[in-house]
Write a protein that holds these residues in place. Sequence first.
Motif, short mmCIF file in Angstrom:
data_model
loop_
_atom_site.label_atom_id
_atom_site.label_comp_id
_atom_site.label_asym_id
_atom_site.label_seq_id
_atom_site.Cartn_x
_atom_site.Cartn_y
_atom_site.Cartn_z
N GLU A 69 0.81 -1.23 0.00
CA GLU A 69 0.00 0.00 0.00
C GLU A 69 0.84 1.28 0.00
OE1 GLU A 69 -3.86 -1.87 2.37
OE2 GLU A 69 -2.61 -0.37 3.36
N PHE A 70 1.90 1.31 0.81
CA PHE A 70 2.74 2.51 0.87
C PHE A 70 3.72 2.57 -0.30
CE2 PHE A 70 7.21 3.49 1.95
CZ PHE A 70 7.14 4.87 1.99
N TYR A 71 4.44 1.44 -0.53
CA TYR A 71 5.54 1.46 -1.51
C TYR A 71 5.04 1.24 -2.95
CZ TYR A 71 9.91 0.35 -3.86
OH TYR A 71 10.95 0.33 -4.75
N LYS A 114 -1.16 6.01 -15.83
CA LYS A 114 -2.34 6.55 -15.14
C LYS A 114 -2.20 6.36 -13.63
CE LYS A 114 -7.38 6.53 -15.74
NZ LYS A 114 -7.68 6.93 -14.40
N PRO A 115 -2.21 7.46 -12.85
CA PRO A 115 -2.13 7.29 -11.40
C PRO A 115 -3.44 6.76 -10.83
CG PRO A 115 -2.15 9.64 -11.98
CD PRO A 115 -2.26 8.87 -13.25
N GLU A 116 -3.34 6.00 -9.74
CA GLU A 116 -4.53 5.51 -9.04
C GLU A 116 -4.61 6.20 -7.68
OE1 GLU A 116 -5.24 1.28 -8.86
OE2 GLU A 116 -3.82 0.96 -10.50
N PHE A 117 -5.83 6.47 -7.23
CA PHE A 117 -6.03 7.15 -5.95
C PHE A 117 -6.89 6.27 -5.05
CE2 PHE A 117 -5.72 10.36 -9.35
CZ PHE A 117 -4.57 11.03 -8.94
N HIS A 118 -6.29 5.81 -3.94
CA HIS A 118 -7.01 4.95 -2.99
C HIS A 118 -6.76 5.44 -1.57
CE1 HIS A 118 -7.78 2.09 -6.19
NE2 HIS A 118 -6.49 2.08 -6.49
N ARG A 119 -7.81 5.63 -0.80
CA ARG A 119 -7.67 6.13 0.57
C ARG A 119 -6.81 5.18 1.43
NH1 ARG A 119 -9.38 10.06 3.29
NH2 ARG A 119 -10.78 10.76 1.63
N GLU A 120 -6.93 3.86 1.21
CA GLU A 120 -6.14 2.90 2.00
C GLU A 120 -4.64 3.13 1.75
OE1 GLU A 120 -10.08 1.62 1.00
OE2 GLU A 120 -8.37 1.94 -0.35
N TRP A 121 -4.30 3.40 0.48
CA TRP A 121 -2.90 3.66 0.15
C TRP A 121 -2.42 4.92 0.88
CZ3 TRP A 121 -2.22 2.95 -5.90
CH2 TRP A 121 -2.47 1.59 -6.22
N ASP A 154 -3.61 6.25 3.69
CA ASP A 154 -3.51 5.98 5.13
C ASP A 154 -2.20 5.27 5.45
OD1 ASP A 154 -5.97 7.16 5.50
OD2 ASP A 154 -7.08 5.28 5.57
N SER A 155 -1.80 4.34 4.58
CA SER A 155 -0.55 3.60 4.77
C SER A 155 0.66 4.54 4.61
CB SER A 155 -0.47 2.45 3.77
OG SER A 155 0.62 1.62 4.04
N TYR A 156 0.57 5.46 3.65
CA TYR A 156 1.64 6.45 3.41
C TYR A 156 1.86 7.29 4.67
CZ TYR A 156 4.18 10.13 0.77
OH TYR A 156 5.12 11.02 0.30
N VAL A 157 0.74 7.73 5.29
CA VAL A 157 0.84 8.53 6.52
C VAL A 157 1.50 7.72 7.63
CG1 VAL A 157 -0.47 9.74 8.33
CG2 VAL A 157 -1.16 9.96 5.93
N ARG A 158 1.07 6.47 7.81
CA ARG A 158 1.61 5.61 8.88
C ARG A 158 3.10 5.39 8.74
NH1 ARG A 158 -2.83 2.42 7.95
NH2 ARG A 158 -1.58 0.89 6.81
N VAL A 159 3.55 5.07 7.52
CA VAL A 159 4.97 4.78 7.30
C VAL A 159 5.80 6.06 7.47
CG1 VAL A 159 6.70 4.01 5.62
CG2 VAL A 159 4.54 2.76 5.84
N ASN A 160 5.30 7.21 6.98
CA ASN A 160 6.01 8.47 7.17
C ASN A 160 6.17 8.78 8.66
OD1 ASN A 160 6.34 10.77 4.62
ND2 ASN A 160 5.38 8.82 4.16
N GLU A 161 5.14 8.49 9.46
CA GLU A 161 5.23 8.72 10.91
C GLU A 161 6.36 7.90 11.53
OE1 GLU A 161 1.24 7.80 12.16
OE2 GLU A 161 0.62 9.91 12.12
N ARG A 162 6.49 6.64 11.11
CA ARG A 162 7.53 5.77 11.66
C ARG A 162 8.92 6.27 11.29
NH1 ARG A 162 6.62 0.81 9.05
NH2 ARG A 162 8.61 0.24 9.91
#
Length: 321
Positions: free
Chosen positions: A84-86, A104-111, A113-121
Amino acid sequence: MGGVSYDLVIVANRLPVDRVELADGTKGWRTSPGGLVTAIEPVMRANHGVWIGWPGGTDPELEPFESDGMELAPMSMSAQDIEEFYEGFSNGTLWPLYHDLVAKPEFHREWWDSYVRVNERFAEKAASLAAEGATVWVHDYQLQLVPQMLRTLRPDLRIGFYLHIPFPPAELFQQLPWRRQILEGLLGADLVGFQLPGAAQNFVRLVRQRVGHKTHRDLVYLPDGRTVRAAPFPISIDAAGFEEMARSDAVRFRSAEIREALGRPRKVFLGVDRLDYTKGIYARLRAFAELMGEGHIDVEDAVFIQVAVPSREQVEQYRIL
């Protein structure tokens, strides 16, 4: 390295080495492919610091270690983080969006949310390893939220961010549902670096239009009194180091061997890239074919070598390539 703090902290998605399985079945380390490592490694060697990043794979968090004279702090990723993040938000959403919608870029809320979590770590790890008043240098599109998160955790730090890929104009960037969060994330840095002047200008213009901060030329004035500078810094390699290597007897001998093995062509065309749809490899092959077809070069006299390191094999567009 337990309890040690550093005056320079490099934060990048990848470590300069990958975790790999060796021929004898044990785990070892190999230099990571790509331009970021090539550009940053000499800076890291010249300034004693620590490099935070992911070593690839899903190994549980490894202890900090030293490799080839560099202090490294590995970050773990779960299978979900990788998906999801990578592969997802970083390489399925941001990468094509920032490269002029070449795919074509894809936009998914789950992706997201995962980006935010990994950036926090990543931000928490940097905060734990940075000395008082240290410089933290955050790299690339996978970690655009880290500067602001780190600023909140450690206001004492000097924070720089560098984007190793293009930064898109407003017409493309505003397709991103989380555009404001990305801009605010980057504004956590004191200095935001880009490869080209146009990218820095795009960023400043977007901050003015989308976030509403005052700007003047390459400066952004924040309500809390901080000033952020956004400027181009064309990236390079350790040119002197490469030139010295090229002059060595071993390399000269090996290059003569390679030319001999290729049939002693007078012209050698060489490409060295990750196997990526933004690198123009397919267009290069077509151009070489057209040069031959039109008689500008001759098959007896010229050869085209493409060194291509496979990457992101789980992302559909890369499998196709």
